[in-house]
Motif scaffolding. Structure first.
Motif, PDB file in Angstrom:
ATOM      1  N   ALA A  84       8.532 -28.648  39.293  1.00  0.00           N
ATOM      2  CA  ALA A  84       8.270 -29.478  38.117  1.00  0.00           C
ATOM      3  C   ALA A  84       7.623 -30.770  38.624  1.00  0.00           C
ATOM      4  O   ALA A  84       7.736 -31.121  39.805  1.00  0.00           O
ATOM      5  N   ALA A  85       6.963 -31.479  37.739  1.00  0.00           N
ATOM      6  CA  ALA A  85       6.245 -32.699  38.129  1.00  0.00           C
ATOM      7  C   ALA A  85       7.167 -33.675  38.864  1.00  0.00           C
ATOM      8  O   ALA A  85       8.226 -34.045  38.363  1.00  0.00           O
ATOM      9  N   GLY A  86       6.771 -34.038  40.082  1.00  0.00           N
ATOM     10  CA  GLY A  86       7.513 -34.991  40.892  1.00  0.00           C
ATOM     11  C   GLY A  86       8.695 -34.416  41.651  1.00  0.00           C
ATOM     12  O   GLY A  86       9.326 -35.116  42.437  1.00  0.00           O
ATOM     13  N   HIS A  87       8.983 -33.148  41.456  1.00  0.00           N
ATOM     14  CA  HIS A  87      10.174 -32.580  42.071  1.00  0.00           C
ATOM     15  C   HIS A  87       9.976 -32.179  43.527  1.00  0.00           C
ATOM     16  O   HIS A  87      10.956 -31.973  44.238  1.00  0.00           O
ATOM     17  N   ASP A  88       8.732 -32.124  43.986  1.00  0.00           N
ATOM     18  CA  ASP A  88       8.517 -31.952  45.425  1.00  0.00           C
ATOM     19  C   ASP A  88       9.060 -33.185  46.149  1.00  0.00           C
ATOM     20  O   ASP A  88       9.680 -33.076  47.208  1.00  0.00           O
ATOM     21  N   SER A  89       8.899 -34.350  45.545  1.00  0.00           N
ATOM     22  CA  SER A  89       9.443 -35.587  46.132  1.00  0.00           C
ATOM     23  C   SER A  89      10.967 -35.582  46.131  1.00  0.00           C
ATOM     24  O   SER A  89      11.592 -36.065  47.076  1.00  0.00           O
ATOM     25  N   LYS A  90      11.566 -35.032  45.072  1.00  0.00           N
ATOM     26  CA  LYS A  90      13.030 -34.927  45.043  1.00  0.00           C
ATOM     27  C   LYS A  90      13.520 -34.075  46.204  1.00  0.00           C
ATOM     28  O   LYS A  90      14.503 -34.405  46.861  1.00  0.00           O
ATOM     29  N   LEU A  91      12.825 -32.982  46.459  1.00  0.00           N
ATOM     30  CA  LEU A  91      13.232 -32.102  47.550  1.00  0.00           C
ATOM     31  C   LEU A  91      12.997 -32.757  48.899  1.00  0.00           C
ATOM     32  O   LEU A  91      13.840 -32.654  49.794  1.00  0.00           O
ATOM     33  N   LYS A  92      11.887 -33.467  49.058  1.00  0.00           N
ATOM     34  CA  LYS A  92      11.648 -34.182  50.320  1.00  0.00           C
ATOM     35  C   LYS A  92      12.778 -35.172  50.586  1.00  0.00           C
ATOM     36  O   LYS A  92      13.275 -35.267  51.709  1.00  0.00           O
ATOM     37  N   SER A  93      13.195 -35.896  49.567  1.00  0.00           N
ATOM     38  CA  SER A  93      14.303 -36.853  49.720  1.00  0.00           C
ATOM     39  C   SER A  93      15.593 -36.155  50.115  1.00  0.00           C
ATOM     40  O   SER A  93      16.348 -36.653  50.960  1.00  0.00           O
ATOM     41  N   LEU A  94      15.862 -35.009  49.527  1.00  0.00           N
ATOM     42  CA  LEU A  94      17.051 -34.242  49.871  1.00  0.00           C
ATOM     43  C   LEU A  94      16.987 -33.786  51.331  1.00  0.00           C
ATOM     44  O   LEU A  94      17.973 -33.887  52.063  1.00  0.00           O
ATOM     45  N   LEU A  95      15.831 -33.312  51.764  1.00  0.00           N
ATOM     46  CA  LEU A  95      15.668 -32.865  53.152  1.00  0.00           C
ATOM     47  C   LEU A  95      15.861 -34.026  54.126  1.00  0.00           C
ATOM     48  O   LEU A  95      16.500 -33.868  55.173  1.00  0.00           O
ATOM     49  N   ILE A  96      15.331 -35.186  53.788  1.00  0.00           N
ATOM     50  CA  ILE A  96      15.484 -36.361  54.649  1.00  0.00           C
ATOM     51  C   ILE A  96      16.953 -36.757  54.748  1.00  0.00           C
ATOM     52  O   ILE A  96      17.470 -36.997  55.844  1.00  0.00           O
ATOM     53  N   ALA A  97      17.655 -36.805  53.618  1.00  0.00           N
ATOM     54  CA  ALA A  97      19.072 -37.168  53.631  1.00  0.00           C
ATOM     55  C   ALA A  97      19.883 -36.173  54.455  1.00  0.00           C
ATOM     56  O   ALA A  97      20.756 -36.565  55.238  1.00  0.00           O
ATOM     57  N   ALA A  98      19.595 -34.892  54.299  1.00  0.00           N
ATOM     58  CA  ALA A  98      20.303 -33.873  55.080  1.00  0.00           C
ATOM     59  C   ALA A  98      19.988 -34.023  56.566  1.00  0.00           C
ATOM     60  O   ALA A  98      20.879 -33.910  57.413  1.00  0.00           O
ATOM     61  N   GLY A  99      18.734 -34.290  56.875  1.00  0.00           N
ATOM     62  CA  GLY A  99      18.335 -34.465  58.263  1.00  0.00           C
ATOM     63  C   GLY A  99      18.986 -35.660  58.910  1.00  0.00           C
ATOM     64  O   GLY A  99      19.426 -35.599  60.070  1.00  0.00           O
ATOM     65  N   ILE A 100      19.081 -36.762  58.180  1.00  0.00           N
ATOM     66  CA  ILE A 100      19.735 -37.965  58.706  1.00  0.00           C
ATOM     67  C   ILE A 100      21.192 -37.665  59.050  1.00  0.00           C
ATOM     68  O   ILE A 100      21.699 -38.071  60.085  1.00  0.00           O
ATOM     69  N   GLY A 101      21.844 -36.911  58.168  1.00  0.00           N
ATOM     70  CA  GLY A 101      23.256 -36.586  58.381  1.00  0.00           C
ATOM     71  C   GLY A 101      23.503 -35.390  59.286  1.00  0.00           C
ATOM     72  O   GLY A 101      24.652 -35.077  59.600  1.00  0.00           O
ATOM     73  N   GLY A 102      22.424 -34.700  59.683  1.00  0.00           N
ATOM     74  CA  GLY A 102      22.578 -33.529  60.541  1.00  0.00           C
ATOM     75  C   GLY A 102      23.131 -32.309  59.824  1.00  0.00           C
ATOM     76  O   GLY A 102      23.764 -31.451  60.430  1.00  0.00           O
ATOM     77  N   HIS A 103      22.891 -32.223  58.523  1.00  0.00           N
ATOM     78  CA  HIS A 103      23.416 -31.121  57.714  1.00  0.00           C
ATOM     79  C   HIS A 103      22.407 -29.983  57.586  1.00  0.00           C
ATOM     80  O   HIS A 103      21.197 -30.221  57.531  1.00  0.00           O
ATOM     81  N   GLN A 104      22.912 -28.773  57.514  1.00  0.00           N
ATOM     82  CA  GLN A 104      22.084 -27.602  57.275  1.00  0.00           C
ATOM     83  C   GLN A 104      21.736 -27.525  55.790  1.00  0.00           C
ATOM     84  O   GLN A 104      22.589 -27.761  54.934  1.00  0.00           O
ATOM     85  N   ILE A 105      20.498 -27.195  55.522  1.00  0.00           N
ATOM     86  CA  ILE A 105      20.045 -26.979  54.146  1.00  0.00           C
ATOM     87  C   ILE A 105      20.317 -25.534  53.770  1.00  0.00           C
ATOM     88  O   ILE A 105      20.055 -24.621  54.557  1.00  0.00           O
ATOM     89  N   GLN A 106      20.836 -25.333  52.587  1.00  0.00           N
ATOM     90  CA  GLN A 106      21.050 -23.987  52.069  1.00  0.00           C
ATOM     91  C   GLN A 106      20.070 -23.755  50.928  1.00  0.00           C
ATOM     92  O   GLN A 106      19.896 -24.625  50.070  1.00  0.00           O
ATOM     93  N   GLN A 107      19.435 -22.587  50.935  1.00  0.00           N
ATOM     94  CA  GLN A 107      18.572 -22.201  49.825  1.00  0.00           C
ATOM     95  C   GLN A 107      19.139 -20.927  49.230  1.00  0.00           C
ATOM     96  O   GLN A 107      19.381 -19.943  49.938  1.00  0.00           O
ATOM     97  N   VAL A 108      19.346 -20.963  47.914  1.00  0.00           N
ATOM     98  CA  VAL A 108      19.878 -19.811  47.206  1.00  0.00           C
ATOM     99  C   VAL A 108      18.731 -19.114  46.493  1.00  0.00           C
ATOM    100  O   VAL A 108      17.959 -19.734  45.764  1.00  0.00           O
ATOM    101  N   SER A 109      18.635 -17.819  46.722  1.00  0.00           N
ATOM    102  CA  SER A 109      17.639 -16.993  46.051  1.00  0.00           C
ATOM    103  C   SER A 109      18.344 -15.720  45.604  1.00  0.00           C
ATOM    104  O   SER A 109      18.625 -14.842  46.425  1.00  0.00           O
TER     105      SER A 109
END
Length: 111
Positions: free
Chosen positions: A52-77
């Motif tokens: 959705a419009a602007g939601h690539d930025s939301k995901l980038k922010s989530l990835l950065i926050a997870a990376g800072i904390g050393g957390h694994q990202i989970q993707q559900v499909s």
């Protein structure tokens, strides 16, 4: 000329950013029990695009926050959950440099 009945409109599907999340340990008890909190983009939007419009930025922010904390990202499909390092997810999406720089800034390091 196509009639209104023969035109095609892309169907809406869930925004991709909503399928990503990570877990943060919020409490570890004396008996070894652990309480986790899920962090995600909060997205429940639908779109005919990948994001959705602007939601690539939301995901980038989530990835950065997870990376800072050393957390694994989970993707559900569907019924499948895939866990990857935040930078690996970013690389898969073509955002590795942006996310790497964001993580470095968040950790107080120079990119």
């Amino acid at each position: 000329m196509l009639s209104p009945m023969t035109t095609t409109t892309p169907s809406n599907r869930p925004c991709t950013c909503g399928s990503y999340s990570y877990l943060v340990l919020v409490h570890e008890g004396a008996k070894g029990d652990k309480v986790w909190q899920r962090r995600d983009t909060g997205c429940a939007d639908t779109t005919h695009r990948t994001f959705a419009a602007g939601h690539d930025s939301k995901l980038k922010s989530l990835l950065i926050a997870a990376g800072i904390g050393g957390h694994q990202i989970q993707q559900v499909s569907g019924d499948v959950v895939t866990a990857k390092d935040a930078l690996r997810v970013a690389a898969d999406l073509g955002w590795e440099d942006i996310v790497r720089e964001g993580i470095a800034r968040g950790r107080g390091n120079r990119p």
